[in-house]
Scaffold this active site. Structure first.
Site, short mmCIF file in Angstrom:
data_model
loop_
_atom_site.label_atom_id
_atom_site.label_comp_id
_atom_site.label_asym_id
_atom_site.label_seq_id
_atom_site.Cartn_x
_atom_site.Cartn_y
_atom_site.Cartn_z
N CYS A 274 0.84 -1.21 0.00
CA CYS A 274 0.00 0.00 0.00
C CYS A 274 0.88 1.27 0.00
O CYS A 274 1.51 1.57 -1.00
CB CYS A 274 -0.99 -0.02 1.16
SG CYS A 274 -2.36 1.14 0.93
N HIS B 92 -3.69 -5.10 0.34
CA HIS B 92 -3.18 -5.59 1.62
C HIS B 92 -3.21 -7.11 1.66
O HIS B 92 -4.27 -7.71 1.86
CB HIS B 92 -4.01 -5.03 2.78
CG HIS B 92 -3.77 -3.58 3.05
ND1 HIS B 92 -2.78 -3.13 3.89
CD2 HIS B 92 -4.38 -2.47 2.56
CE1 HIS B 92 -2.79 -1.81 3.92
NE2 HIS B 92 -3.76 -1.38 3.13
N GLU C 61 -2.12 -8.97 3.96
CA GLU C 61 -2.15 -9.46 5.34
C GLU C 61 -3.56 -9.63 5.90
O GLU C 61 -3.75 -10.29 6.92
CB GLU C 61 -1.34 -8.53 6.25
CG GLU C 61 -1.93 -7.16 6.50
CD GLU C 61 -1.59 -6.12 5.43
OE1 GLU C 61 -1.75 -4.92 5.71
OE2 GLU C 61 -1.19 -6.52 4.32
#
Length: 509
Positions: free
Chosen positions: A79, A167, A169
């Site tokens: 990001c 993202h 994660e």
């Protein structure tokens, strides 16, 4: 030397989640503020740049020092990290025509690229950004796009540098863990050797070297962190560890006896101190939540210090500090604003002039539990809900009295035992009851009553930073409410808290 991944933190709410995902791959990683110089040695196998609330176009945008990293080590920007690696090396980042938040699907994937190897066509990813990469540097290649985001992922042509606009994660990126594995294991070459067993072995050996024949004192709370820390230190130095468990009179019903009994079965040398009357006397008439916390914290230090001074030749104070506490103390923006003073044994090292040993300060909470299971610590300790240091003192709104403690202990006991007997306890991250400074009219039999109101609270969370209220079955709540009102003298109304954090906190005080 323990190999690791370094994560540079630009203040993203997701930074800790990146670290936890990497550790799910059994690879050790550390979070460092972007603005602190880090030591790059042979143990560092790769670097990840986190997201950020800033825009790279802001005048005060975070700018890391990547000397010795970019072009020399595998580097992954996520990001903001991806936008930084484009914007500051010859590309262009502009405000998005529409803010890009939420689910998206990859339409183009360069599957020959090692970072995206094995990723499915149309894989779902999670966007969260207000800027977009309008142009990448000339020596970068686009390796993934969505319908709305052309530069969704890229790689530098002549170095092992990557960027992801989404993202990986978060859970909503369905193959995010595979992407991180491609980077951490495939590209960085990490061996996936960071396991509970390896942690226990290396930590016990390290503790033996650090402590030698020195004596250690540790304050037990009955919770996960202090218990696992105690067992690790005990494995290293045996009888040279003395644990102290203080009953502040504000524990759950019968908890003092239960916890002492469970520790005896672990072979720990534990001294129990019944100091409830001192705490109750000092809290008399105090209603301000912060004053209550400070009195309870001060009294704990005084009681613990007095008991510890009865021991001979103690040189170390053991603490159950875990990694999120360490991260917070060196965070990008400094420690978070004090919403509530945190009650632990933070004042003890200065008071007692002891060196501190913190065997868990590399671990997240879920890792502490995994280590605890490997140490064969009983599940009733490992799976115990978090419980505030000030105990029921901050779940009794207003002044604290012995009668209020009795009422709340009985209410809490019915609620917690009900969760356990109905198979709901392990589905809840934290639960408890609050005694409100409110009385309400009720009817019992043919008589009018004017008694206390209690609020039940149950939340789901992973680390307590954010939490959502648990949607417990109506039938269960109805039964618990009925049991409380029928069995606890002084309560005639039960309410259920459906507030999330934020904006509310988990505890009421």
């Amino acid at each position: 030397m323990l190999e690791k991944i370094i994560i540079l933190d630009f203040g993203s709410q997701y930074t800790q989640l990146i670290a936890r995902r990497v550790r799910e791959l059994n690879v050790y990683c550390e979070i460092h503020p972007f603005n602190k110089k880090i030591q790059i040695d042979s143990s560092v196998k790769g670097v990840i740049l986190s997201g950020s609330p800033f825009s790279v176009r802001d005048a005060n945008a975070p700018i890391p020092d990547l000397e010795g990293i970019k072009g020399k080590l595998p580097l992954l920007g996520v990001c903001y990290g991806a936008q930084y690696l484009s914007h500051y090396y010859g590309g262009e980042v502009l405000p998005s025509s529409t803010r890009e938040y939420g689910r998206a699907h990859l339409q183009y994937i360069k599957d020959s690229n090692q970072l995206l190897s094995g990723i499915s066509a149309h894989s779902q990813v999670w966007m969260s950004h207000g800027d977009t990469i309008a142009r990448i540097p000339d020596n970068y290649d686009i390796i993934a796009s969505t319908a709305d985001v052309k530069v969704c992922a890229y790689q530098a042509k002549d170095e092992v540098t990557f960027g992801l606009q989404f993202h990986p994660e978060v859970y909503h990126t369905t193959e995010g863990l595979n992407i991180l594995k491609n980077f951490v294991v495939g590209i960085c070459g990490c061996e996936q050797a960071w396991t509970p067993a390896s942690f226990i072995e290396s930590t016990v050996n390290s503790l033996k070297q650090k402590l030698g024949n020195d004596k250690v004192v540790l304050g037990l709370s009955g919770g996960v962190d202090s218990s696992v820390a105690a067992v690790l230190i005990h494995r290293a130095i045996g009888v040279n560890l003395t644990c102290i468990f203080v009953d502040n009179g504000l524990l759950r019903k019968n908890e003092y006896a239960k916890v002492l009994d469970s520790y005896k079965h672990l072979g720990l040398n534990v001294i129990g101190v019944d100091a409830g009357q001192k705490f109750m006397d000092d809290l008399k008439g105090v209603t301000d939540p912060e004053k209550k916390r400070k009195i309870i914290g001060r009294d704990f230090i005084e009681v613990f210090d007095a008991e510890a001074h009865k021991l001979q030749d103690v040189k170390w104070l053991g603490q159950g500090t875990i990694y999120p506490d360490v991260i917070e103390s060196v965070s990008v923006n400094g420690p978070s604003a004090t919403i509530k003073s945190h009650h632990n044994v933070g004042g003890l090292p200065e008071t007692m002039k002891l060196k501190v040993v913190e065997p868990l300060n590399l671990l997240f909470k879920d890792e502490v539990r995994r280590v605890g299971r490997a140490l064969e610590i009983p599940s009733d300790i490992l799976n115990r809900h978090p419980f505030p240091g000030p105990g029921l003192g901050i779940r009794i709104l207003g002044d604290v009295t012995a009668e209020k403690v009795r009422i709340l202990q009985d209410v809490d006991d019915i609620f917690i035992e009900g969760l356990k007997s109905n198979g709901l306890y392990d589905q809840v991250w934290q639960a408890g009851a609050m005694l409100l400074p409110v009385q309400s009219v009720g009817v019992m039999g043919d008589e009018r009553t004017y008694e206390n109101v209690v609020a039940l609270r149950a939340v789901s969370s992973t680390d307590g930073m954010t939490a959502d209220w648990c949607h417990l079955p109506y039938e269960f709540l109805a039964k618990v409410s009925n049991d409380i009102i029928n069995k606890v003298k002084g309560v005639n109304r039960v309410v259920y808290d459906i507030s999330s954090k934020p904006p509310a906190t988990i505890e009421w005080e």
